[in-house]
Design a protein around this motif. Structure first.
Motif, PDB file in Angstrom:
ATOM      1  N   ASP A 133      52.214 -33.975 121.242  1.00 35.69           N
ATOM      2  CA  ASP A 133      51.918 -35.400 121.128  1.00 35.69           C
ATOM      3  C   ASP A 133      50.600 -35.785 121.780  1.00 35.69           C
ATOM      4  OD1 ASP A 133      52.830 -34.861 123.670  1.00 35.69           O
ATOM      5  OD2 ASP A 133      53.922 -36.747 123.887  1.00 35.69           O
ATOM      6  N   SER A 134      49.866 -34.831 122.291  1.00 40.28           N
ATOM      7  CA  SER A 134      48.606 -35.087 122.980  1.00 40.28           C
ATOM      8  C   SER A 134      47.440 -35.082 121.993  1.00 40.28           C
ATOM      9  CB  SER A 134      48.383 -34.022 124.051  1.00 40.28           C
ATOM     10  OG  SER A 134      47.095 -34.140 124.596  1.00 40.28           O
ATOM     11  N   ASP A 135      46.440 -35.941 122.251  1.00 43.66           N
ATOM     12  CA  ASP A 135      45.222 -35.929 121.438  1.00 43.66           C
ATOM     13  C   ASP A 135      44.464 -34.628 121.597  1.00 43.66           C
ATOM     14  OD1 ASP A 135      45.682 -38.444 120.418  1.00 43.66           O
ATOM     15  OD2 ASP A 135      44.467 -39.471 121.934  1.00 43.66           O
ATOM     16  N   VAL A 136      44.648 -33.954 122.732  1.00 44.32           N
ATOM     17  CA  VAL A 136      43.966 -32.694 122.997  1.00 44.32           C
ATOM     18  C   VAL A 136      44.385 -31.635 121.978  1.00 44.32           C
ATOM     19  CG1 VAL A 136      43.704 -30.835 124.691  1.00 44.32           C
ATOM     20  CG2 VAL A 136      43.659 -33.203 125.440  1.00 44.32           C
ATOM     21  N   ALA A 137      45.624 -31.706 121.490  1.00 44.75           N
ATOM     22  CA  ALA A 137      46.119 -30.728 120.522  1.00 44.75           C
ATOM     23  C   ALA A 137      45.352 -30.792 119.203  1.00 44.75           C
ATOM     24  CB  ALA A 137      47.604 -30.946 120.279  1.00 44.75           C
ATOM     25  N   LYS A 138      44.659 -31.901 118.948  1.00 44.47           N
ATOM     26  CA  LYS A 138      43.932 -32.088 117.690  1.00 44.47           C
ATOM     27  C   LYS A 138      42.476 -31.627 117.765  1.00 44.47           C
ATOM     28  CE  LYS A 138      46.861 -36.040 116.851  1.00 44.47           C
ATOM     29  NZ  LYS A 138      47.000 -37.398 117.281  1.00 44.47           N
ATOM     30  N   ILE A 139      42.030 -31.187 118.938  1.00 42.31           N
ATOM     31  CA  ILE A 139      40.636 -30.776 119.122  1.00 42.31           C
ATOM     32  C   ILE A 139      40.495 -29.309 118.742  1.00 42.31           C
ATOM     33  CG2 ILE A 139      38.813 -30.404 120.834  1.00 42.31           C
ATOM     34  CD1 ILE A 139      39.905 -32.845 122.343  1.00 42.31           C
ATOM     35  N   PRO A 140      39.610 -28.995 117.774  1.00 47.26           N
ATOM     36  CA  PRO A 140      39.415 -27.590 117.399  1.00 47.26           C
ATOM     37  C   PRO A 140      38.739 -26.811 118.527  1.00 47.26           C
ATOM     38  CG  PRO A 140      37.967 -29.032 116.113  1.00 47.26           C
ATOM     39  CD  PRO A 140      38.801 -29.905 116.986  1.00 47.26           C
TER      40      PRO A 140
ATOM     41  N   VAL B 203      35.986 -21.120 126.451  1.00 43.52           N
ATOM     42  CA  VAL B 203      36.477 -21.934 125.340  1.00 43.52           C
ATOM     43  C   VAL B 203      35.339 -22.841 124.884  1.00 43.52           C
ATOM     44  CG1 VAL B 203      38.101 -23.735 124.645  1.00 43.52           C
ATOM     45  CG2 VAL B 203      38.833 -21.965 126.241  1.00 43.52           C
ATOM     46  N   ILE B 204      35.140 -22.906 123.591  1.00 47.92           N
ATOM     47  CA  ILE B 204      34.221 -23.877 123.010  1.00 47.92           C
ATOM     48  C   ILE B 204      35.078 -24.846 122.217  1.00 47.92           C
ATOM     49  CG2 ILE B 204      32.321 -24.275 121.411  1.00 47.92           C
ATOM     50  CD1 ILE B 204      31.286 -21.491 122.097  1.00 47.92           C
ATOM     51  N   ALA B 205      34.944 -26.125 122.521  1.00 52.45           N
ATOM     52  CA  ALA B 205      35.736 -27.156 121.854  1.00 52.45           C
ATOM     53  C   ALA B 205      34.803 -28.169 121.210  1.00 52.45           C
ATOM     54  CB  ALA B 205      36.642 -27.861 122.863  1.00 52.45           C
ATOM     55  N   SER B 206      35.179 -28.628 120.045  1.00 48.56           N
ATOM     56  CA  SER B 206      34.405 -29.634 119.336  1.00 48.56           C
ATOM     57  C   SER B 206      35.040 -30.999 119.603  1.00 48.56           C
ATOM     58  CB  SER B 206      34.404 -29.322 117.840  1.00 48.56           C
ATOM     59  OG  SER B 206      33.625 -30.255 117.150  1.00 48.56           O
ATOM     60  N   LEU B 207      34.452 -31.738 120.545  1.00 45.10           N
ATOM     61  CA  LEU B 207      35.003 -33.025 120.952  1.00 45.10           C
ATOM     62  C   LEU B 207      34.549 -34.135 120.009  1.00 45.10           C
ATOM     63  CD1 LEU B 207      34.283 -32.881 124.799  1.00 45.10           C
ATOM     64  CD2 LEU B 207      36.407 -32.308 123.617  1.00 45.10           C
ATOM     65  N   PRO B 208      35.379 -35.154 119.839  1.00 42.31           N
ATOM     66  CA  PRO B 208      34.930 -36.344 119.101  1.00 42.31           C
ATOM     67  C   PRO B 208      33.727 -36.959 119.818  1.00 42.31           C
ATOM     68  CG  PRO B 208      37.301 -36.403 119.480  1.00 42.31           C
ATOM     69  CD  PRO B 208      36.767 -35.263 120.279  1.00 42.31           C
ATOM     70  N   LEU B 209      32.840 -37.594 119.066  1.00 40.13           N
ATOM     71  CA  LEU B 209      31.579 -38.094 119.607  1.00 40.13           C
ATOM     72  C   LEU B 209      31.774 -39.032 120.798  1.00 40.13           C
ATOM     73  CD1 LEU B 209      28.503 -38.121 119.396  1.00 40.13           C
ATOM     74  CD2 LEU B 209      28.718 -40.028 117.786  1.00 40.13           C
TER      75      LEU B 209
END
Length: 116
Positions: free
Chosen positions: A5-12, A25-31
């Motif tokens: 249920d976390s928004d973090v789970a949606k981050i590639p 880890v490289i993560a693509s964060l929303p702007l």
């Protein structure tokens, strides 16, 4: 492990390893999240001393011998997570400069720690 249920789970994310034994880890964060964390990183650089007497920018730059290239469009998760290790007065100083509460900053940084 990500919470469903976390928004973090949606981050590639991409997990990588190097020949030197580094795991990252490289993560693509929303702007909007990236811009917020970039502001936090900038404020942390003013408070936290760099490794070996270098500034954080020098520590994270790439030196090809002839030229030096600054880190660009990347956030340093280790630096950002170090916010959680600061004393309360330092946290308040950074929160005030960002116009948010300490609790909000702690919550957002703790969310990022769930990426790995």
């Amino acid at each position: 492990m990500h919470l469903p249920d976390s928004d973090v789970a949606k981050i590639p994310t991409v997990i990588f390893g190097t020949v030197n034994g580094v795991i990252g880890v490289i993560a693509s964060l929303p702007l909007d999240q990236y811009k917020f964390m970039e502001r936090l990183q900038t404020n942390l650089r003013k408070v936290i001393k760099g490794v070996g007497g270098l500034s954080h920018e020098q520590w994270r730059s790439y030196n090809s011998g002839d030229m030096v290239f600054d880190s660009c469009n990347f956030l340093d998760g280790d630096l950002i997570e170090s916010f959680l290790d600061l004393g309360r007065s330092r946290m308040e100083e950074i929160a005030k400069s960002m116009s948010v509460s300490v609790e909000e900053l702690m919550k957002r940084v703790e969310e990022l720690t769930r990426l790995h």
